[in-house]
Design a protein around this motif. Sequence first.
Motif, PDB file in Angstrom:
ATOM      1  N   LYS A   1       0.676  -1.203   0.093  1.00 19.69           N
ATOM      2  CA  LYS A   1      -0.037   0.017   0.102  1.00 19.69           C
ATOM      3  C   LYS A   1       0.753   1.255  -0.235  1.00 19.69           C
ATOM      4  N   PRO A   2       0.954   2.015  -1.174  1.00 20.55           N
ATOM      5  CA  PRO A   2       1.821   3.140  -0.919  1.00 20.55           C
ATOM      6  C   PRO A   2       1.387   4.096   0.037  1.00 20.55           C
ATOM      7  N   SER A   3       2.391   4.733   0.547  1.00 17.52           N
ATOM      8  CA  SER A   3       2.195   5.818   1.638  1.00 17.52           C
ATOM      9  C   SER A   3       2.750   7.097   1.278  1.00 17.52           C
ATOM     10  N   TYR A   4       2.667   7.620  -0.041  1.00 19.29           N
ATOM     11  CA  TYR A   4       3.128   8.931  -0.483  1.00 19.29           C
ATOM     12  C   TYR A   4       2.512   9.355  -1.753  1.00 19.29           C
ATOM     13  N   ASP A   5       2.392  10.791  -2.104  1.00 22.60           N
ATOM     14  CA  ASP A   5       1.604  11.081  -3.438  1.00 22.60           C
ATOM     15  C   ASP A   5       2.960  11.573  -4.239  1.00 22.60           C
ATOM     16  N   ILE A   6       2.469  11.382  -5.569  1.00 22.23           N
ATOM     17  CA  ILE A   6       3.510  11.602  -6.693  1.00 22.23           C
ATOM     18  C   ILE A   6       3.055  12.660  -7.382  1.00 22.23           C
TER      19      ILE A   6
ATOM     20  N   ASN B   1      -5.519   3.821  -2.339  1.00 19.98           N
ATOM     21  CA  ASN B   1      -5.629   2.628  -1.420  1.00 19.98           C
ATOM     22  C   ASN B   1      -7.173   2.134  -1.158  1.00 19.98           C
ATOM     23  N   ASN B   2      -7.944   3.157  -1.376  1.00 17.10           N
ATOM     24  CA  ASN B   2      -9.492   2.882  -1.013  1.00 17.10           C
ATOM     25  C   ASN B   2     -10.259   2.694  -2.013  1.00 17.10           C
TER      26      ASN B   2
ATOM     27  N   ASN C   1     -24.973   3.819 -16.463  1.00 16.44           N
ATOM     28  CA  ASN C   1     -23.960   5.112 -16.601  1.00 16.44           C
ATOM     29  C   ASN C   1     -23.613   5.973 -15.329  1.00 16.44           C
ATOM     30  N   SER C   2     -24.710   5.942 -14.510  1.00 16.55           N
ATOM     31  CA  SER C   2     -24.405   6.706 -13.230  1.00 16.55           C
ATOM     32  C   SER C   2     -23.103   5.908 -12.542  1.00 16.55           C
ATOM     33  N   LEU C   3     -23.517   4.763 -12.535  1.00 16.25           N
ATOM     34  CA  LEU C   3     -22.112   4.070 -11.962  1.00 16.25           C
ATOM     35  C   LEU C   3     -20.893   4.256 -12.467  1.00 16.25           C
ATOM     36  N   TYR C   4     -20.990   4.061 -13.891  1.00 19.03           N
ATOM     37  CA  TYR C   4     -19.609   4.427 -14.467  1.00 19.03           C
ATOM     38  C   TYR C   4     -19.201   5.903 -14.131  1.00 19.03           C
ATOM     39  N   VAL C   5     -20.054   7.009 -14.087  1.00 16.05           N
ATOM     40  CA  VAL C   5     -19.542   8.439 -14.026  1.00 16.05           C
ATOM     41  C   VAL C   5     -19.040   8.333 -12.570  1.00 16.05           C
ATOM     42  N   GLN C   6     -19.601   7.706 -11.699  1.00 15.25           N
ATOM     43  CA  GLN C   6     -19.263   7.939 -10.375  1.00 15.25           C
ATOM     44  C   GLN C   6     -17.686   7.176 -10.019  1.00 15.25           C
ATOM     45  N   LEU C   7     -17.509   5.831 -10.951  1.00 10.69           N
ATOM     46  CA  LEU C   7     -16.288   5.371 -10.644  1.00 10.69           C
ATOM     47  C   LEU C   7     -15.113   6.013 -11.448  1.00 10.69           C
ATOM     48  N   VAL C   8     -15.518   6.687 -12.518  1.00 15.63           N
ATOM     49  CA  VAL C   8     -14.433   7.399 -13.235  1.00 15.63           C
ATOM     50  C   VAL C   8     -14.122   8.544 -12.147  1.00 15.63           C
ATOM     51  N   GLY C   9     -15.135   9.083 -11.625  1.00 14.76           N
ATOM     52  CA  GLY C   9     -14.649  10.153 -10.571  1.00 14.76           C
ATOM     53  C   GLY C   9     -13.905   9.663  -9.354  1.00 14.76           C
ATOM     54  N   LEU C  10     -14.252   8.529  -8.987  1.00 16.33           N
ATOM     55  CA  LEU C  10     -13.151   7.836  -7.921  1.00 16.33           C
ATOM     56  C   LEU C  10     -12.002   7.491  -8.321  1.00 16.33           C
ATOM     57  N   LEU C  11     -11.845   7.084  -9.604  1.00 17.87           N
ATOM     58  CA  LEU C  11     -10.502   6.986 -10.067  1.00 17.87           C
ATOM     59  C   LEU C  11      -9.806   8.110 -10.324  1.00 17.87           C
ATOM     60  N   SER C  12     -10.280   9.098 -10.873  1.00 15.86           N
ATOM     61  CA  SER C  12      -9.636  10.630 -10.907  1.00 15.86           C
ATOM     62  C   SER C  12      -9.186  11.145  -9.835  1.00 15.86           C
ATOM     63  N   LYS C  13      -9.870  10.790  -8.525  1.00 17.61           N
ATOM     64  CA  LYS C  13      -9.419  11.142  -7.241  1.00 17.61           C
ATOM     65  C   LYS C  13      -7.947  10.480  -6.848  1.00 17.61           C
ATOM     66  N   ALA C  14      -7.902   9.515  -7.442  1.00 12.69           N
ATOM     67  CA  ALA C  14      -6.615   8.691  -7.111  1.00 12.69           C
ATOM     68  C   ALA C  14      -5.400   8.870  -8.271  1.00 12.69           C
ATOM     69  N   ILE C  15      -5.775   9.445  -9.412  1.00 11.73           N
ATOM     70  CA  ILE C  15      -4.918   9.494 -10.201  1.00 11.73           C
ATOM     71  C   ILE C  15      -5.457  10.371 -11.491  1.00 11.73           C
ATOM     72  N   THR C  16      -4.882  11.400 -11.859  1.00  7.55           N
ATOM     73  CA  THR C  16      -5.370  12.278 -12.833  1.00  7.55           C
ATOM     74  C   THR C  16      -4.388  13.077 -13.485  1.00  7.55           C
ATOM     75  N   THR C  17      -4.513  13.310 -14.636  1.00  6.28           N
ATOM     76  CA  THR C  17      -3.701  14.064 -15.572  1.00  6.28           C
ATOM     77  C   THR C  17      -4.200  15.412 -15.789  1.00  6.28           C
ATOM     78  N   LYS C  18      -3.480  16.497 -15.641  1.00  7.59           N
ATOM     79  CA  LYS C  18      -4.096  17.773 -15.948  1.00  7.59           C
ATOM     80  C   LYS C  18      -2.873  18.683 -16.822  1.00  7.59           C
ATOM     81  N   GLY C  19      -3.141  18.827 -18.230  1.00  3.41           N
ATOM     82  CA  GLY C  19      -2.314  19.315 -19.046  1.00  3.41           C
ATOM     83  C   GLY C  19      -1.241  18.238 -19.166  1.00  3.41           C
ATOM     84  N   ASN C  20      -0.069  18.737 -18.682  1.00  4.99           N
ATOM     85  CA  ASN C  20       1.080  17.690 -18.721  1.00  4.99           C
ATOM     86  C   ASN C  20       1.463  17.219 -17.391  1.00  4.99           C
TER      87      ASN C  20
END
Length: 230
Positions: free
Chosen positions: A31-36, A154-155, A125-144
């Motif tokens: 379980k990672p314990s750091y942000d990147i 971890n959650n 579709n609601s489930l998909y949108v919510q899961l995408v939102g959940l994933l984006s809280k863990a890893i997301t790319t903005k610009g470069n």
Amino acid sequence: MIKKGLLFTVLLLNLIIVGSVSAKSKECLVKPSYDIVIDNNFVQITNSLNSLIIQPNGTMMLNNNKIDTKPAILIEAKQFQTYLRQQLPTFEMQAHSELIGVRTVFEKAIRDRLGNDSELLNNLNSLYVQLVGLLSKAITTKGNVTYFYYQPFNNLKKDGEVIGKKVFYKIIGDSIFSFNVFKNYSAIKKIAKQEWKEQKTILKEFDDDVCVLITNIDDKYNHLMIGVSF
């Protein structure tokens, strides 16, 4: 009697669906314990104790102090930041691709067995949108810049399971009020047994790959930190 029979049917359906959706693969031990943060000019790895910045040439700063290291450590740092640049954005794209794939399979299954049942499709579709939102809280790319946050990561499974249960409970509730519970019961039971059985295998393979990735990142980070401390 009708109410009791209906409640029993709903309870049975909940057990089938929730049991299928929340079927857990073996938990990853790491379980990672750091942000990147991955920027064009640096990679930054932070937690409550340390902030490590690695530049593309391998030079490093630890807690705002420049580190003078041996050439071997410099090479290791350069390779590590290259690895992160390659692997984390790839993981993000693959995770989104997996979600799209699952949604597509279940959307087809619903249409095949229930026609264009808009209510079920809307819930999917609601489930998909919510899961995408959940994933984006863990890893997301903005610009470069790619951001990885360890606590939401971890959650992911636990929070995803909670969302999945809420959506499926809503499906059951909507079925009761529209008097489609028996029709939806049969169709969703088939979907749970067939489509989910296939998707579970695919998702387990992806989950195993993610575990390997996170384990490799953790090993490389810890090894580098040991080298930096000497």
